[in-house]
Design a protein around this motif. Structure first.
Motif, mmCIF file in Angstrom:
data_model
loop_
_atom_site.group_PDB
_atom_site.id
_atom_site.type_symbol
_atom_site.label_atom_id
_atom_site.label_comp_id
_atom_site.label_asym_id
_atom_site.label_seq_id
_atom_site.Cartn_x
_atom_site.Cartn_y
_atom_site.Cartn_z
ATOM 1 N N VAL A 107 0.778 -1.328 -0.041
ATOM 2 C CA VAL A 107 -0.072 -0.144 0.083
ATOM 3 C C VAL A 107 0.844 1.399 -0.075
ATOM 4 C CG1 VAL A 107 -1.661 1.296 1.499
ATOM 5 C CG2 VAL A 107 -1.794 -1.146 1.298
ATOM 6 N N VAL A 108 0.720 1.999 -1.129
ATOM 7 C CA VAL A 108 1.742 2.927 -1.492
ATOM 8 C C VAL A 108 1.249 4.233 -0.666
ATOM 9 C CG1 VAL A 108 3.023 1.999 -3.223
ATOM 10 C CG2 VAL A 108 1.212 3.628 -3.696
ATOM 11 N N ASP A 109 0.005 4.620 -0.511
ATOM 12 C CA ASP A 109 -0.268 5.589 0.049
ATOM 13 C C ASP A 109 -1.763 5.396 0.576
ATOM 14 O OD1 ASP A 109 -1.800 6.340 -2.071
ATOM 15 O OD2 ASP A 109 -0.966 8.339 -2.150
ATOM 16 N N TYR A 110 -2.670 6.320 1.210
ATOM 17 C CA TYR A 110 -3.982 5.999 1.474
ATOM 18 C C TYR A 110 -4.808 5.983 0.244
ATOM 19 C CZ TYR A 110 -8.449 6.583 3.465
ATOM 20 O OH TYR A 110 -10.099 6.159 3.992
ATOM 21 N N SER A 111 -4.921 6.780 -0.451
ATOM 22 C CA SER A 111 -5.623 6.819 -1.855
ATOM 23 C C SER A 111 -5.720 5.645 -2.399
ATOM 24 C CB SER A 111 -5.398 7.967 -2.623
ATOM 25 O OG SER A 111 -4.317 8.177 -3.170
ATOM 26 N N TYR A 112 -4.367 4.866 -2.357
ATOM 27 C CA TYR A 112 -4.105 3.641 -3.151
ATOM 28 C C TYR A 112 -4.841 2.583 -2.427
ATOM 29 C CZ TYR A 112 -1.352 0.234 -5.719
ATOM 30 O OH TYR A 112 -1.339 -0.839 -6.620
ATOM 31 N N ALA A 113 -4.895 2.754 -0.997
ATOM 32 C CA ALA A 113 -5.580 1.748 -0.290
ATOM 33 C C ALA A 113 -7.035 1.567 -0.587
ATOM 34 C CB ALA A 113 -5.393 2.030 1.262
ATOM 35 N N LYS A 114 -7.478 2.844 -1.013
ATOM 36 C CA LYS A 114 -9.051 2.972 -1.154
ATOM 37 C C LYS A 114 -9.182 2.386 -2.564
ATOM 38 C CE LYS A 114 -9.312 7.454 -0.201
ATOM 39 N NZ LYS A 114 -10.187 8.468 -0.078
ATOM 40 N N LEU A 115 -8.185 2.689 -3.371
ATOM 41 C CA LEU A 115 -8.468 1.966 -4.677
ATOM 42 C C LEU A 115 -8.422 0.194 -4.569
ATOM 43 C CD1 LEU A 115 -6.200 3.933 -7.061
ATOM 44 C CD2 LEU A 115 -8.541 3.605 -7.106
ATOM 45 N N LEU A 116 -7.535 -0.062 -3.697
ATOM 46 C CA LEU A 116 -7.562 -1.614 -3.492
ATOM 47 C C LEU A 116 -8.802 -2.235 -2.775
ATOM 48 C CD1 LEU A 116 -3.762 -2.138 -2.383
ATOM 49 C CD2 LEU A 116 -4.620 -3.280 -4.136
ATOM 50 N N ASP A 117 -9.104 -1.300 -2.157
ATOM 51 C CA ASP A 117 -10.427 -1.784 -1.160
ATOM 52 C C ASP A 117 -11.535 -1.837 -2.281
ATOM 53 O OD1 ASP A 117 -11.458 -2.386 1.204
ATOM 54 O OD2 ASP A 117 -12.275 -0.482 1.613
ATOM 55 N N ASN A 154 -11.642 -4.878 2.531
ATOM 56 C CA ASN A 154 -11.090 -5.837 1.721
ATOM 57 C C ASN A 154 -9.522 -5.928 1.537
ATOM 58 O OD1 ASN A 154 -13.639 -6.852 0.417
ATOM 59 N ND2 ASN A 154 -13.701 -4.930 -0.856
ATOM 60 N N LEU A 155 -9.035 -5.274 2.716
ATOM 61 C CA LEU A 155 -7.501 -5.399 2.714
ATOM 62 C C LEU A 155 -7.305 -6.435 3.762
ATOM 63 C CD1 LEU A 155 -6.314 -1.896 2.014
ATOM 64 C CD2 LEU A 155 -6.910 -3.551 0.536
#
Ligand code: PLP
Length: 381
Positions: A107-117, A154-155
């Protein structure tokens, strides 16, 4: 038993015993609960990712890390088992590959976490914390965002890590910065715990972190260059103080031996002219195989027959020429050593790196895909 590689125009030999030796040395610097998660990105620094990862599997190393999702998929397609962590960014269009090949995404940053989620399926992740390198990762000061990642349903957060950016530097400035990075990382972990989040597996060290800061060991350590038996530059060897063994040799076939009369040129551009009668050998390896052009015109040598032959003319894409005037016993079909040992002589990757003005990591990782990688057993020379 020495198994010699008999075919081919140019190839890389990987010494299995030396790889095992390096694994043992690195593990011995760490507590036994800290597992190696070697970096096999960039084709295992040129050594051959599938070959290296399978050998790691065979000697009980159960995790490794790669830079890209494609590198991870390639390992799985070739039967590599265990955990594979993708250290770099993966485009959302490629999230399905993570799932398909059971890869762990950073997870490279928070917005990326949301994309993965919102991808839809459960994704295994390690959170990257930026403690001062200012490359990938969530800012260690931004606890609110870090905590919010744990709320992404989902993470599956299996790990949390940071990357030390000055652990090669043992001067006070580097040491202070490294300890500061460590402190910031542990502060994040403490705050997670205080907020009731289960602390996942942690890791901070790459090669120099293991060598210079064994006390920063976590659940994993991520050695790259040191696993391959070298450091980034020769001057770091005394400080590291451990007997790592290089595992790679680069060899090329002598495809022709010919004579050159005084005054004749050889190679492109009429730049090399024989100052006396010469004997030269044509080797089937060139810059497309990763041999730096800065070795041209005597900038580098190879070991062939019983001697050392200087490279003459400019290194070509697929071939290069060497001067064997003073070496009597060279003939077509012989093998020249471009990196490695022959008898008590050695051309090391440090020699090439110094000539090119770079670090060994770059020389190794640029070794070309045309070179077949073969695993050899026994002490080769
Ligand atoms: C490449 C890399 C490593 C391995 O680094 P070495 O210096 O070769 O040991 C470890 N961690 C991360 C995040 C990397 O990108």
């Amino acid at each position: 038993m020495i198994k010699l590689y008999k075919e081919g125009r140019a190839w890389i030999e990987i010494n299995r015993e030396n790889l095992h030796h390096n694994i043992r040395i690195l593990q011995s610097l760490l507590p036994s609960e800290c597992h190696l998660m070697p970096a096999v990105k960039a084709n295992a620094y040129g050594h051959g990712a599938v070959l290296i990862a399978k050998e790691l599997n065979a000697c009980g190393v159960k995790s490794c890390c790669v830079a890209t999702v494609a590198e991870g998929a390639e390992l799985r397609k070739n039967g590599v088992e265990g955990e594979i962590l993708v250290l770099g960014y993966t485009h959302p269009e490629q999230f399905s590959i993570l799932e398909q090949y059971n890869l762990i995404q950073t997870v490279v940053d928070y917005s990326y976490a949301k994309l993965l989620d919102i991808y839809g399926a459960k994704v295994k992740v390690h959170l990257k914390i930026d403690t001062g390198m200012h490359r990938l990762g969530m800012d260690c000061e931004n606890m609110a965002e870090i905590i919010r990642v744990f709320g992404c349903n989902n993470l599956v957060v299996e790990g949390i890590y940071t990357h030390l950016c000055a652990s090669d530097d043992t001067a006070p400035r580097g040491r202070e910065y490294t300890y500061l990075q460590g402190k910031k990382f542990y502060r994040v972990l403490a705050q997670l715990e205080r907020n009731g989040y289960p602390c996942p597996k942690i890791h901070l060290q790459s090669s120099y972190g293991i060598l210079h800061y064994p006390e920063l060991a976590g659940d994993y350590a991520r050695p790259g260059i040191a696993l391959y038996g070298v450091l980034s530059s020769r001057r770091d060897l005394p400080q590291a103080g451990v007997p790592l063994s290089p595992i790679l040799s680069v060899k090329a076939r002598v495809v022709l031996v010919k004579s050159l009369s005084r005054g004749e040129s050889a190679g492109y551009g009429l730049q090399y002219v024989a100052d006396k009668d010469k004997k030269i050998a044509v080797l089937s390896i060139g810059y497309a195989d990763g041999i730096p052009r800065s070795l041209s015109f005597g900038g580098g040598n190879v070991l062939v027959g019983s001697g050392i032959a200087p490279i003459i003319g400019s290194v070509c894409m697929d071939q290069m020429l060497v001067d064997i005037t003073d070496i009597p016993d060279v003939s077509q079909g012989d093998v020249a050593v471009v990196i490695g040992r022959s008898g008590d002589r050695e051309i090391s990757v440090y020699d090439l790196a110094e000539q090119e003005g770079t670090i060994t990591n770059e020389i190794l990782s640029r070794l070309g895909n045309r070179l077949e990688r073969v695993l050899i057993s026994g002490i080769s020379d």
